[in-house]
Design a protein around this motif. Sequence first.
Motif, PDB file in Angstrom:
ATOM      1  N   TYR A   1       0.872  -1.321  -0.005  1.00  0.00           N
ATOM      2  CA  TYR A   1      -0.025   0.061   0.138  1.00  0.00           C
ATOM      3  C   TYR A   1       0.990   1.215   0.025  1.00  0.00           C
ATOM      4  CZ  TYR A   1      -3.745   3.241   1.473  1.00  0.00           C
ATOM      5  OH  TYR A   1      -4.491   4.437   1.785  1.00  0.00           O
TER       6      TYR A   1
ATOM      7  N   ASP B   1       2.486   2.115  -3.460  1.00  0.00           N
ATOM      8  CA  ASP B   1       1.398   2.544  -4.357  1.00  0.00           C
ATOM      9  C   ASP B   1       1.136   3.834  -4.652  1.00  0.00           C
ATOM     10  OD1 ASP B   1      -0.865   2.133  -6.168  1.00  0.00           O
ATOM     11  OD2 ASP B   1      -2.296   2.108  -4.456  1.00  0.00           O
ATOM     12  N   ARG B   2       2.185   4.472  -5.460  1.00  0.00           N
ATOM     13  CA  ARG B   2       2.037   5.774  -5.619  1.00  0.00           C
ATOM     14  C   ARG B   2       2.137   6.300  -7.084  1.00  0.00           C
ATOM     15  NH1 ARG B   2       6.208   7.973  -0.538  1.00  0.00           N
ATOM     16  NH2 ARG B   2       5.030   6.521   0.752  1.00  0.00           N
TER      17      ARG B   2
ATOM     18  N   ASP C   1      -2.952  -1.669 -14.182  1.00  0.00           N
ATOM     19  CA  ASP C   1      -2.916  -1.858 -12.524  1.00  0.00           C
ATOM     20  C   ASP C   1      -2.301  -3.172 -12.072  1.00  0.00           C
ATOM     21  OD1 ASP C   1      -4.276   0.498 -12.165  1.00  0.00           O
ATOM     22  OD2 ASP C   1      -6.167  -0.520 -12.249  1.00  0.00           O
TER      23      ASP C   1
ATOM     24  N   LEU D   1       1.062  -3.758  -9.619  1.00  0.00           N
ATOM     25  CA  LEU D   1       0.785  -4.362  -8.185  1.00  0.00           C
ATOM     26  C   LEU D   1       2.142  -5.443  -8.376  1.00  0.00           C
ATOM     27  CD1 LEU D   1      -0.323  -5.535  -5.847  1.00  0.00           C
ATOM     28  CD2 LEU D   1      -1.850  -6.813  -7.407  1.00  0.00           C
TER      29      LEU D   1
ATOM     30  N   ARG E   1       5.566  -3.804  -7.928  1.00  0.00           N
ATOM     31  CA  ARG E   1       5.638  -3.668  -6.181  1.00  0.00           C
ATOM     32  C   ARG E   1       5.843  -4.905  -5.484  1.00  0.00           C
ATOM     33  NH1 ARG E   1       0.683  -1.579  -4.347  1.00  0.00           N
ATOM     34  NH2 ARG E   1      -0.598  -1.958  -6.115  1.00  0.00           N
TER      35      ARG E   1
ATOM     36  N   GLN F   1      -4.473  -3.381  -4.087  1.00  0.00           N
ATOM     37  CA  GLN F   1      -4.876  -3.078  -5.490  1.00  0.00           C
ATOM     38  C   GLN F   1      -4.103  -1.725  -6.093  1.00  0.00           C
ATOM     39  OE1 GLN F   1      -7.490  -3.840  -3.552  1.00  0.00           O
ATOM     40  NE2 GLN F   1      -7.646  -5.888  -3.909  1.00  0.00           N
ATOM     41  N   SER F   2      -3.576  -1.560  -7.109  1.00  0.00           N
ATOM     42  CA  SER F   2      -2.909  -0.512  -7.616  1.00  0.00           C
ATOM     43  C   SER F   2      -4.029   0.906  -7.579  1.00  0.00           C
ATOM     44  CB  SER F   2      -2.658  -0.561  -9.067  1.00  0.00           C
ATOM     45  OG  SER F   2      -1.322  -1.532  -8.912  1.00  0.00           O
ATOM     46  N   LYS F   3      -3.545   1.904  -7.239  1.00  0.00           N
ATOM     47  CA  LYS F   3      -4.390   3.145  -6.962  1.00  0.00           C
ATOM     48  C   LYS F   3      -5.437   3.074  -5.724  1.00  0.00           C
ATOM     49  CE  LYS F   3      -4.323   4.113 -11.918  1.00  0.00           C
ATOM     50  NZ  LYS F   3      -5.193   4.386 -13.179  1.00  0.00           N
ATOM     51  N   SER F   4      -5.148   2.193  -4.937  1.00  0.00           N
ATOM     52  CA  SER F   4      -5.936   2.156  -3.552  1.00  0.00           C
ATOM     53  C   SER F   4      -5.347   3.136  -2.615  1.00  0.00           C
ATOM     54  CB  SER F   4      -5.682   0.829  -2.867  1.00  0.00           C
ATOM     55  OG  SER F   4      -6.205  -0.348  -3.547  1.00  0.00           O
ATOM     56  N   ASN F   5      -4.234   3.591  -2.632  1.00  0.00           N
ATOM     57  CA  ASN F   5      -3.663   4.607  -1.774  1.00  0.00           C
ATOM     58  C   ASN F   5      -3.909   6.083  -2.352  1.00  0.00           C
ATOM     59  OD1 ASN F   5      -2.111   6.163  -0.182  1.00  0.00           O
ATOM     60  ND2 ASN F   5      -0.281   4.821  -0.247  1.00  0.00           N
TER      61      ASN F   5
ATOM     62  N   TRP G   1      -2.286   9.327  -5.467  1.00  0.00           N
ATOM     63  CA  TRP G   1      -2.688   9.285  -6.846  1.00  0.00           C
ATOM     64  C   TRP G   1      -3.688  10.423  -7.186  1.00  0.00           C
ATOM     65  CZ3 TRP G   1      -1.461   5.971 -10.643  1.00  0.00           C
ATOM     66  CH2 TRP G   1      -0.522   4.879 -10.204  1.00  0.00           C
TER      67      TRP G   1
END
Length: 144
Positions: free
Chosen positions: A51, A54-55, A70, A74, A77, A135-139, A143
């Motif tokens: 998380y 995830d930037r 996405d 992930l 990462r 998941q990508s773009k959750s943080n 974003w």
Amino acid sequence: MFKNSFWAIMKKANWEHEDSQNILEPVITFLANHDDKYIFAFHDVMSQLLYNIDREKIAQPMIDEGRYNDDDFLYLRCFALTNGNRYYHDIVDGIKKLEGDFQFKPLLNIPKKAWAKRNKTTTIDYPHTPKYPIQSKSNKKYWS
């Protein structure tokens, strides 16, 4: 579990093997020899680390090259986590860029496989949901 414990556990991976199952088996076996709470704590730390990395700024090289999606971000990462504490923090701190085609999706299955091995069941029954979304773009903080 502390983040330092996570990194120490990940050092147990055997990178002399070519397939992910054999690479991760020492990690899975180590976790399977601990109680469920320990496995769940490992999962929570792993989710927090994923998380935190995830930037959008970290994904920017993929975006600039027109190859961002996405799932690939992930798995990239995940690759960062397999390379240890220093590499991970160099990425977070902007010292290094997270780029290339290296991915390591099997990292995501470590907690489930360890739990299933410990409890002599299948991964389908895994009862834990980690604290942080991976998941990508959750943080959303990082974003636009």
